[in-house]
Design a protein around this motif. Sequence first.
Motif, short mmCIF file in Angstrom:
data_model
loop_
_atom_site.label_atom_id
_atom_site.label_comp_id
_atom_site.label_asym_id
_atom_site.label_seq_id
_atom_site.Cartn_x
_atom_site.Cartn_y
_atom_site.Cartn_z
N ALA A 1 0.77 -1.26 -0.11
CA ALA A 1 0.12 0.09 -0.02
C ALA A 1 0.77 1.23 -0.06
O ALA A 1 0.60 2.25 -0.68
CB ALA A 1 -0.68 0.00 1.14
N GLU A 2 2.08 1.28 0.66
CA GLU A 2 2.98 2.38 0.72
C GLU A 2 3.64 2.37 -0.71
O GLU A 2 3.72 3.61 -1.01
CB GLU A 2 3.84 2.08 1.77
CG GLU A 2 3.24 2.42 3.56
CD GLU A 2 4.17 1.90 4.50
OE1 GLU A 2 3.91 2.59 5.47
OE2 GLU A 2 5.22 1.39 4.16
N LYS B 1 2.33 1.63 -3.64
CA LYS B 1 1.54 2.36 -4.33
C LYS B 1 1.22 3.93 -3.97
O LYS B 1 1.02 4.69 -5.14
CB LYS B 1 0.14 1.66 -4.42
CG LYS B 1 0.03 0.23 -4.93
CD LYS B 1 -1.19 -0.39 -4.72
CE LYS B 1 -1.05 -1.69 -5.27
NZ LYS B 1 -2.36 -2.68 -5.23
N THR B 2 1.18 4.30 -2.82
CA THR B 2 1.25 5.64 -2.35
C THR B 2 2.41 6.42 -3.12
O THR B 2 2.42 7.54 -3.66
CB THR B 2 1.24 5.72 -1.07
OG1 THR B 2 -0.11 5.31 -0.60
CG2 THR B 2 1.38 7.35 -0.52
N THR C 1 2.73 7.47 -6.75
CA THR C 1 2.10 8.69 -7.22
C THR C 1 3.01 10.09 -7.00
O THR C 1 2.61 10.97 -7.37
CB THR C 1 0.70 9.17 -6.53
OG1 THR C 1 1.19 9.22 -5.20
CG2 THR C 1 -0.22 7.57 -6.44
N LYS C 2 4.08 9.82 -6.34
CA LYS C 2 4.79 11.06 -5.96
C LYS C 2 5.81 11.55 -7.22
O LYS C 2 6.27 10.73 -8.01
CB LYS C 2 5.52 10.59 -4.85
CG LYS C 2 4.74 10.38 -3.45
CD LYS C 2 3.87 11.42 -3.27
CE LYS C 2 2.76 10.85 -2.04
NZ LYS C 2 1.83 11.81 -1.70
N ASP D 1 6.10 16.92 -5.49
CA ASP D 1 5.71 16.80 -4.12
C ASP D 1 6.92 17.04 -3.39
O ASP D 1 6.84 17.59 -2.02
CB ASP D 1 5.52 15.37 -3.86
CG ASP D 1 3.95 15.02 -4.69
OD1 ASP D 1 3.14 15.42 -4.15
OD2 ASP D 1 4.17 14.27 -5.61
N LEU E 1 5.03 9.61 2.74
CA LEU E 1 4.14 8.68 3.30
C LEU E 1 3.47 9.45 4.43
O LEU E 1 2.66 8.91 5.40
CB LEU E 1 4.61 7.36 3.89
CG LEU E 1 5.25 6.53 2.87
CD1 LEU E 1 6.14 5.29 3.36
CD2 LEU E 1 4.18 5.80 1.91
N ASN E 2 3.60 10.85 4.46
CA ASN E 2 2.84 11.74 5.28
C ASN E 2 3.38 11.51 6.85
O ASN E 2 2.53 11.59 7.74
CB ASN E 2 1.41 11.53 5.10
CG ASN E 2 1.01 12.28 3.90
OD1 ASN E 2 1.29 13.15 3.54
ND2 ASN E 2 0.08 11.48 3.25
#
Length: 371
Positions: free
Chosen positions: A125-126, A128-129, A132-133, A226, A351-352
């Motif tokens: 999941a990370e 895939k996040t 997008t960057k 980003d 990843l915020n």
Amino acid sequence: MNNVLVDAIATSQQRSLEREVRFFRLQDPAQLDALTQLLAQQPGIRVFDEIQSQLAELIRLQHPTERLSDTAVAEKVAAHLGNTPPAAYGVWVYYPWSAYVVHILDEAEFIHLRTSRNQHKITEAERKTLQTKKIGIIGLSVGQSVALALAIERLCGELRIADFDRLDLSNMNRIRTGVHNVGILKTVLVAREIAEIDPFLQVHCYDNGISDDNIDTFLTAGGPLDILVEECDGLDIKVLARQRAKSLHIPVVMDTSDRGMVDIERFDLQPDLPILHGRIPENITATQIRNMQGPERMELVDRIVNFNAMSTKMQASLAEIGKTITTWPQLASAVMLGGAAIAHVCREMGLNREIASGRYYVDFEQIFNHE
């Protein structure tokens, strides 16, 4: 000097700027014909086909709880292929600068398998996040190590890299490349190396470096960055890049390759944060910096990096510039450490996770001090 050598030298001086790969998916008859013609027209191309070993590794990855025999793996590979011949599975990638054609898994399976050893330090999941960057890098000395770390861990889906410079032999004390690449644009070198690691990662090159005219394009074309990684030598561009990034709420990170110093400016979270932590006047312009003379420029450098906070050997080296050396030294170990540190920061920010603005040190001399 004989004519053969003269002709060879003349040919070598026609340096290629190619850095784009070509994909051939052989289930499409037109692409099969295109690859066939390419190989016929250029018989010197070397072909590398290890698709079977990649498929076997993929099958084992898909069955982590089973100890599959080679026979069982072969059976599952055959079932995975179905009616598709092995040669038509996946994608063939042509690297024109090295005259290689390499047979690999296609994008989704390639990325899944290539990043599988990141699990679970980077979860699916990370990943895939992070895909997008968009990350931009200005300056490709320290920036090369940053770009490769980002690419190898696949911490973004798009990289924008900028540098006007060509590789000099003296750069090779810290840039990992071969002597045959002396004279090649650094953007080309980095783009090629990334393509050889992961041909599906998007890389956009700014071969003329960054200027007043293209900084906004670099930061925003195709969607805003980003994260901006600033590693250039030019003081004017250091300041200009931050001013424009701040206006666009793009965070900036920088490594100085001395004492492992990393600067983080979270303009995304703190839009009113003064650039370079308030160490220089906020309203200074790139033009003013370009017009500065020697002592004034050195004073600005001091304000940015703080000479007194530098390592003892770096301080001694600065006094030798223009006497026994032409510019400040950078060691490969420090540059590689900087690449790792910046990649870590970019991953956590992507990843915020909580990464605060500030100046940080990963100082090996301090850590391994046995006194």
